[in-house]
Design an enzyme around this catalytic site. Structure first.
Site, PDB file in Angstrom:
ATOM      1  N   ARG A  25       0.844  -1.216   0.000  1.00  0.00           N
ATOM      2  CA  ARG A  25       0.000   0.000   0.000  1.00  0.00           C
ATOM      3  C   ARG A  25       0.869   1.253   0.000  1.00  0.00           C
ATOM      4  O   ARG A  25       0.631   2.208  -0.761  1.00  0.00           O
ATOM      5  CB  ARG A  25      -0.908  -0.027   1.227  1.00  0.00           C
ATOM      6  CG  ARG A  25      -1.714   1.233   1.458  1.00  0.00           C
ATOM      7  CD  ARG A  25      -2.576   1.033   2.709  1.00  0.00           C
ATOM      8  NE  ARG A  25      -3.290   2.229   3.106  1.00  0.00           N
ATOM      9  CZ  ARG A  25      -2.788   3.168   3.892  1.00  0.00           C
ATOM     10  NH1 ARG A  25      -1.545   3.049   4.342  1.00  0.00           N
ATOM     11  NH2 ARG A  25      -3.508   4.209   4.224  1.00  0.00           N
ATOM     12  N   GLY A 106      12.972 -11.902   1.934  1.00  0.00           N
ATOM     13  CA  GLY A 106      14.210 -12.143   2.681  1.00  0.00           C
ATOM     14  C   GLY A 106      15.429 -12.153   1.772  1.00  0.00           C
ATOM     15  O   GLY A 106      15.398 -11.606   0.658  1.00  0.00           O
ATOM     16  N   ASP A 107      16.481 -12.813   2.244  1.00  0.00           N
ATOM     17  CA  ASP A 107      17.737 -12.847   1.493  1.00  0.00           C
ATOM     18  C   ASP A 107      17.577 -13.393   0.072  1.00  0.00           C
ATOM     19  O   ASP A 107      18.200 -12.896  -0.862  1.00  0.00           O
ATOM     20  CB  ASP A 107      18.776 -13.696   2.244  1.00  0.00           C
ATOM     21  CG  ASP A 107      19.402 -12.907   3.397  1.00  0.00           C
ATOM     22  OD1 ASP A 107      19.294 -11.666   3.396  1.00  0.00           O
ATOM     23  OD2 ASP A 107      19.984 -13.550   4.290  1.00  0.00           O
ATOM     24  N   ASP A 131      11.250 -14.180  10.467  1.00  0.00           N
ATOM     25  CA  ASP A 131      12.452 -14.735  11.119  1.00  0.00           C
ATOM     26  C   ASP A 131      13.387 -13.662  11.684  1.00  0.00           C
ATOM     27  O   ASP A 131      14.239 -13.961  12.508  1.00  0.00           O
ATOM     28  CB  ASP A 131      13.243 -15.595  10.122  1.00  0.00           C
ATOM     29  CG  ASP A 131      12.402 -16.706   9.528  1.00  0.00           C
ATOM     30  OD1 ASP A 131      11.450 -17.142  10.201  1.00  0.00           O
ATOM     31  OD2 ASP A 131      12.693 -17.143   8.399  1.00  0.00           O
ATOM     32  N   ALA A 190       9.650 -18.441  29.853  1.00  0.00           N
ATOM     33  CA  ALA A 190       9.872 -19.872  29.639  1.00  0.00           C
ATOM     34  C   ALA A 190      10.806 -20.476  30.690  1.00  0.00           C
ATOM     35  O   ALA A 190      11.624 -19.779  31.284  1.00  0.00           O
ATOM     36  CB  ALA A 190      10.470 -20.077  28.254  1.00  0.00           C
ATOM     37  N   GLU A 227      12.874 -23.824  15.632  1.00  0.00           N
ATOM     38  CA  GLU A 227      12.810 -24.961  14.685  1.00  0.00           C
ATOM     39  C   GLU A 227      14.194 -25.377  14.191  1.00  0.00           C
ATOM     40  O   GLU A 227      14.418 -26.535  13.855  1.00  0.00           O
ATOM     41  CB  GLU A 227      11.883 -24.650  13.512  1.00  0.00           C
ATOM     42  CG  GLU A 227      12.356 -23.509  12.629  1.00  0.00           C
ATOM     43  CD  GLU A 227      11.494 -23.304  11.384  1.00  0.00           C
ATOM     44  OE1 GLU A 227      10.756 -24.210  10.984  1.00  0.00           O
ATOM     45  OE2 GLU A 227      11.576 -22.204  10.802  1.00  0.00           O
ATOM     46  N   ILE A 255       0.790 -20.716  11.741  1.00  0.00           N
ATOM     47  CA  ILE A 255      -0.051 -19.779  12.516  1.00  0.00           C
ATOM     48  C   ILE A 255       0.727 -18.481  12.714  1.00  0.00           C
ATOM     49  O   ILE A 255       0.172 -17.386  12.665  1.00  0.00           O
ATOM     50  CB  ILE A 255      -0.350 -20.402  13.913  1.00  0.00           C
ATOM     51  CG1 ILE A 255      -1.279 -21.597  13.808  1.00  0.00           C
ATOM     52  CG2 ILE A 255      -0.865 -19.358  14.900  1.00  0.00           C
ATOM     53  CD1 ILE A 255      -2.734 -21.248  13.738  1.00  0.00           C
TER      54      ILE A 255
END
Ligand code: F6P
Length: 327
Positions: A25, A106-107, A131, A190, A227, A255
């Site tokens: 936009r 990204g890259d 990321d 955590a 991950e 998600i």
């Protein structure tokens, strides 16, 4: 001052990220402001190869800031990696009369743009990935929303883990980087946070914090795993084996890539879209728009691609202090 470009294309490539639409936009509206025509290229570099394009104007992008995903679709183009694919894309640029292309991604997207620039097309990259793994910039579009989405999910998980006195292993995205995991781990308090940038000592980093928490009377635990660290299910098996705790795995997955962008992502994406067009109008090419210390600057694409992004060591130290490690 006369604009250095007359008509430009904008595309999104690689994994989508909340805020990409806000950037599209902003590109379109800045073009309108400067009297530059803007063409939306669909499906990343594949769209440039196949001439999959539509003219975008001021009102076509109304209401886009709050929409997740990307109206231009996204793809990772294998064909564009070949010189035959690149030549087809250059022909499309000639056919459509595009003298500049803005790529949000990204890259991989920046590599594609750099390849295009070698054929005389002006190119500007905008960092868009959840990321936050692009070295030249402290911020990438979508990262803030992804962090908030992950935290919202984890807060919900904490409730049920508490009720059942369980251990939760939550895998968050981040590709090969741990920025998202570290930030999310810090935000949700955590028990342990594992990231690929740091060697994992399972006993010291996972089991010991759980034991200490247990001795202090805690009966549920939250282990955040990036991950890029490895298999979360194997990790959960190990926790079960060593502690006999009832352990569940949740892979947050895609998600994290969806949803309406946060205020930060909307505003930064808008600023980055604006800056990208201004750079092209000024005759700049082969640059990436970046944010450093709250300022928007730009970097040479090639230089940006050779830079390596390490983990934020200060945040890592704070995180370890919060979970009682590293003394
Ligand atoms: O780069 C964004 C990202 O979501 C990474 O965190 C993840 O590793 C990857 O994309 C997943 O890609 P795909 O959507 O192709 O499964």
């Amino acid at each position: 001052m006369e604009n250095a470009v007359r008509r430009i294309g904008v595309l999104t490539s690689g994994g989508d990220a909340p805020g990409m639409n806000a950037a599209i936009r902003a590109v379109v509206r800045t073009c309108t402001h400067l009297g530059i025509e803007c063409v939306g290229i669909r499906r990343g570099f594949n769209g440039l190869i196949n001439g999959d394009a539509e003219v975008l104007d001021y009102y076509k992008v109304s209401g886009l800031s709050r929409q997740g995903g990307t109206i231009l679709y996204s793809a990772r183009s294998e064909e564009f990696r070949t010189s035959a694919g690149q030549e087809k894309a250059v022909n499309t640029c000639k056919l459509l009369g595009l003298d500049g292309v803005i790529g949000i991604g990204g890259d991989g997207t920046f590599q594609g743009l750099h390849a295009l620039s070698k054929y005389g097309i002006s190119v500007i990259g905008i960092p868009g990935t959840i990321d936050n793994d692009i070295a030249c910039t402290g911020y990438t579009i979508g990262y803030d929303t992804a962090c908030n989405t992950a935290i919202e999910c984890i807060d919900k998980l904490q409730d049920t883990m508490q009720s059942h006195e369980r251990c939760s292993v939550v895998e968050v995205m981040g590709h090969r980087a741990g920025h998202l995991a570290l930030y999310v781990g810090l935000s949700c308090g955590a028990t342990a946070v594992l990231i690929p940038e740091k060697p994992v000592n399972f006993e010291e980093d996972v089991i010991e914090p759980m034991r200490r928490a247990r001795l202090a009377g805690r009966t549920h635990y939250m282990v955040i795993v990036a991950e890029g660290v490895g298999n979360s299910y194997e990790m959960a098996d190990k926790i079960r084996e060593i502690t006999a705790m009832d352990t569940r795995v949740t892979v947050l997955g895609h998600i994290q890539r969806g949803g309406s962008p946060t205020a930060r992502d909307r505003v930064n994406a808008t600023h980055m879209g604006y800056s990208a067009v201004m750079l092209l109008a000024e005759g700049k090419t082969d640059r990436v728009v970046c944010q450093q210390n709250s300022k928007f600057i730009d970097y040479d694409i090639n230089e940006a691609l050779t830079m390596k992004k390490g983990i934020d060591e200060d945040k890592y130290t704070v995180m370890r202090t919060m979970i009682g490690q590293g003394r």
